[in-house]
Write a protein that holds these residues in place. Structure first.
Motif, PDB file in Angstrom:
ATOM      1  N   HIS A 213      29.000  23.127  53.101  1.00  0.00           N
ATOM      2  CA  HIS A 213      28.229  22.439  54.115  1.00  0.00           C
ATOM      3  C   HIS A 213      27.586  21.250  53.545  1.00  0.00           C
ATOM      4  O   HIS A 213      26.869  21.384  52.523  1.00  0.00           O
ATOM      5  CB  HIS A 213      27.345  23.377  54.824  1.00  0.00           C
ATOM      6  CG  HIS A 213      26.282  22.481  55.790  1.00  0.00           C
ATOM      7  ND1 HIS A 213      25.139  22.601  55.677  1.00  0.00           N
ATOM      8  CD2 HIS A 213      26.684  21.705  56.691  1.00  0.00           C
ATOM      9  CE1 HIS A 213      24.242  21.894  56.507  1.00  0.00           C
ATOM     10  NE2 HIS A 213      25.406  21.158  57.099  1.00  0.00           N
ATOM     11  N   LEU A 214      27.719  19.998  54.018  1.00  0.00           N
ATOM     12  CA  LEU A 214      27.237  18.911  53.475  1.00  0.00           C
ATOM     13  C   LEU A 214      26.203  18.295  54.584  1.00  0.00           C
ATOM     14  O   LEU A 214      26.552  17.871  55.869  1.00  0.00           O
ATOM     15  CB  LEU A 214      27.996  17.733  53.381  1.00  0.00           C
ATOM     16  CG  LEU A 214      27.518  16.604  52.473  1.00  0.00           C
ATOM     17  CD1 LEU A 214      26.665  16.691  51.443  1.00  0.00           C
ATOM     18  CD2 LEU A 214      28.768  15.565  52.115  1.00  0.00           C
ATOM     19  N   PHE A 215      24.805  18.309  54.206  1.00  0.00           N
ATOM     20  CA  PHE A 215      23.746  17.840  55.089  1.00  0.00           C
ATOM     21  C   PHE A 215      23.337  16.576  54.880  1.00  0.00           C
ATOM     22  O   PHE A 215      22.822  16.313  53.638  1.00  0.00           O
ATOM     23  CB  PHE A 215      22.613  18.791  55.054  1.00  0.00           C
ATOM     24  CG  PHE A 215      21.468  18.605  56.045  1.00  0.00           C
ATOM     25  CD1 PHE A 215      21.592  19.141  57.429  1.00  0.00           C
ATOM     26  CD2 PHE A 215      20.530  17.539  56.055  1.00  0.00           C
ATOM     27  CE1 PHE A 215      20.560  18.950  58.297  1.00  0.00           C
ATOM     28  CE2 PHE A 215      19.653  17.320  56.903  1.00  0.00           C
ATOM     29  CZ  PHE A 215      19.505  18.003  58.129  1.00  0.00           C
ATOM     30  N   ILE A 216      23.566  15.592  55.851  1.00  0.00           N
ATOM     31  CA  ILE A 216      23.205  14.108  55.320  1.00  0.00           C
ATOM     32  C   ILE A 216      21.756  14.187  56.422  1.00  0.00           C
ATOM     33  O   ILE A 216      22.108  13.871  57.892  1.00  0.00           O
ATOM     34  CB  ILE A 216      24.083  13.300  55.615  1.00  0.00           C
ATOM     35  CG1 ILE A 216      25.361  13.450  54.758  1.00  0.00           C
ATOM     36  CG2 ILE A 216      23.659  11.802  55.615  1.00  0.00           C
ATOM     37  CD1 ILE A 216      25.009  13.333  53.463  1.00  0.00           C
ATOM     38  N   VAL A 325      36.801  25.629  55.062  1.00  0.00           N
ATOM     39  CA  VAL A 325      36.527  24.754  56.075  1.00  0.00           C
ATOM     40  C   VAL A 325      35.292  23.892  55.414  1.00  0.00           C
ATOM     41  O   VAL A 325      34.662  24.590  54.409  1.00  0.00           O
ATOM     42  CB  VAL A 325      35.869  24.889  57.389  1.00  0.00           C
ATOM     43  CG1 VAL A 325      37.112  25.590  58.134  1.00  0.00           C
ATOM     44  CG2 VAL A 325      34.780  26.253  57.326  1.00  0.00           C
ATOM     45  N   MET A 326      35.293  22.650  55.723  1.00  0.00           N
ATOM     46  CA  MET A 326      34.002  21.829  55.191  1.00  0.00           C
ATOM     47  C   MET A 326      33.073  21.530  56.503  1.00  0.00           C
ATOM     48  O   MET A 326      33.949  20.706  57.222  1.00  0.00           O
ATOM     49  CB  MET A 326      34.375  20.628  54.514  1.00  0.00           C
ATOM     50  CG  MET A 326      33.177  19.801  54.008  1.00  0.00           C
ATOM     51  SD  MET A 326      33.634  18.754  52.574  1.00  0.00           S
ATOM     52  CE  MET A 326      31.745  18.651  51.908  1.00  0.00           C
ATOM     53  N   ILE A 361      34.815  19.781  59.545  1.00  0.00           N
ATOM     54  CA  ILE A 361      34.385  19.683  60.946  1.00  0.00           C
ATOM     55  C   ILE A 361      33.017  19.608  61.040  1.00  0.00           C
ATOM     56  O   ILE A 361      31.997  19.377  59.972  1.00  0.00           O
ATOM     57  CB  ILE A 361      34.762  21.134  61.455  1.00  0.00           C
ATOM     58  CG1 ILE A 361      34.017  22.312  60.594  1.00  0.00           C
ATOM     59  CG2 ILE A 361      36.064  21.708  61.310  1.00  0.00           C
ATOM     60  CD1 ILE A 361      34.045  23.758  60.835  1.00  0.00           C
ATOM     61  N   ALA A 362      32.590  19.361  62.412  1.00  0.00           N
ATOM     62  CA  ALA A 362      31.024  19.142  62.624  1.00  0.00           C
ATOM     63  C   ALA A 362      30.647  20.702  62.963  1.00  0.00           C
ATOM     64  O   ALA A 362      31.220  21.582  63.198  1.00  0.00           O
ATOM     65  CB  ALA A 362      30.926  18.231  64.007  1.00  0.00           C
TER      66      ALA A 362
END
Length: 403
Positions: A213-216, A325-326, A361-362
């Motif tokens: 998971h990438l949080f921006i 998944v990302m 994915i979101a």
């Protein structure tokens, strides 16, 4: 619901099976989770008594002969269904929420911060959260406690914010401060790990195998999960990707280098650039997204630039972890598929291992991602040890009240 580890594992297995497949009859739980019918019967009895499961009417409406196959489901009813409070602490604002056992957000409210570096910010947040809970929590729904999520380095085991530069917090005993103010159990974690946990618990099935998971946001973080567990690392320091290099970026970072992800793609950097270009009057990413939605080509161009930066950074994480998944939490991509497609295209172009854009994915919860994820900080321990959290929260005696 015995306290031994086998009992804990069995109770968790039954509860997760009902989460995934409910409503389901007791007889249907055993083949799904691999426990014996006797073990399922013991655990469902305890979970019913604890108020985490409920019996539904027999769908066949049978009476008389034959043993009815009474379905069981998570107790999400308006009367008796327990809820978790969620608190996401951002830089410009906090968000409060109430979430049921299926991760559905029942109520939420934003609380803008007048001064994010106010030394009493946690006290102000606690006071406003208390007012929110008194308004929305009634005696008919037990309150399990509070899950709190925020950026930076957070140690869940100690309930401590080790470092959050934007808020000026270091070694802040946040869980203790909030618990004393609210009279409730409080669990805290980093928001990137919280979103990853919510995705594993409630979201895309493949996330339970592995995810990144990438949080921006104003703070840039990441999290990695495998086989249903989010990695913490020594000192719970995993996930700091603020200085991950963005190929092709010349943004100057406070660390003295160029091209760091925080400097290239954070909400702080994006808002400042939007003001510099004269697109919006204030450094607000929601304002920028609104401007793009209203047809401003400059806003759209800037958001697509950010999306490509995020995609190039995502490619590095895809190559290192190669997850099933990302998940990318980035406001424009969450709200509008076109910006997510921009992230996907840049990531696949740069990645050496991922040629499938659909793996990116979101968050499944969409705009409710942070309210749900914050509450999941409390709900995830519940699904791992139903007895432990229900004892902590005294759910069987009606939950906690707020004075």
């Amino acid at each position: 619901m015995a306290g031994d580890r086998r009992g804990v594992a069995n109770a968790a297995s039954v509860l997760r099976t009902v989460l995934d497949h409910g409503p389901v009859a007791r007889s249907g739980i055993s083949p799904l989770c691999g426990l014996s019918p006797a073990a399922v019967s013991r655990q469902t009895t305890g979970l019913l008594r604890a108020g985490l499961l409920r019996e539904l009417p027999d769908p066949a409406g049978r009476a008389g002969s034959g043993r009815p196959r009474i379905p069981l489901d998570l107790h999400t009813g308006a009367v008796g269904g327990p809820v978790a409070a969620g608190l996401h602490i951002g830089v410009p604002a906090s968000t409060f929420s109430l979430v049921d056992l299926r991760g559905q957000v029942l109520a939420r409210r934003a609380f803008p911060h007048r001064d994010p570096r106010d030394p009493d910010l946690s006290g102000l947040i606690a006071a406003e959260l208390g007012r929110f809970l008194r308004e929305y929590v009634t005696g008919s729904r037990p309150l399990l406690g509070v899950g709190a999520a925020l950026g930076g380095w957070v140690r869940p085991d100690a309930g401590t914010v080790v470092r959050h530069p934007a808020l000026g917090w270091r070694q802040r005993p946040l869980a203790t401060e909030l618990s004393r103010a609210l009279g409730l159990p409080v669990h805290v974690d980093n928001h990137a790990r919280a979103v990853a946990g919510a995705e594993i618990l409630f979201g895309h099935p493949a996330a339970r195998r592995s995810l990144v998971h990438l949080f921006i946001g104003n703070v840039v973080d990441a999290a990695f999960g495998i086989e249903g567990t989010v990695h913490q690392g020594p000192g719970s320091a995993a996930g700091d990707v603020a200085h991950l290099p963005v190929p092709g970026s010349g943004a100057v970072c406070a660390c003295g280098r160029t091209g760091c992800l925080q400097a290239a793609a954070s909400d702080t950097a994006l808002g400042a650039e939007a003001v510099r270009r004269g697109i919006v009057p204030d450094p607000s990413v929601p304002l920028l997204v609104d401007a793009a939605a209203a047809g401003d080509p400059r806003a759209d161009r800037l958001l697509r630039e950010r999306a490509r930066d995020v995609g190039r950074a995502a490619a590095l994480l895809l190559d290192v972890f190669n997850p099933a998944v990302m998940v990318v939490t980035e406001l424009s991509g969450v709200l509008h598929e076109g910006y997510l497609d921009e992230i996907r295209a840049a990531a696949v172009e740069r990645s050496h291992v991922c040629d499938d854009p659909e793996r990116i994915i979101a968050p499944h919860a969409g705009p409710a991602v942070l309210p749900q994820a914050a509450a999941t900080v409390l709900l995830d321990p519940l699904f791992r040890d139903p007895a432990g959290l229900t004892w902590e929260c005294e759910i069987t005696s009606g939950g906690y009240g707020l004075g």
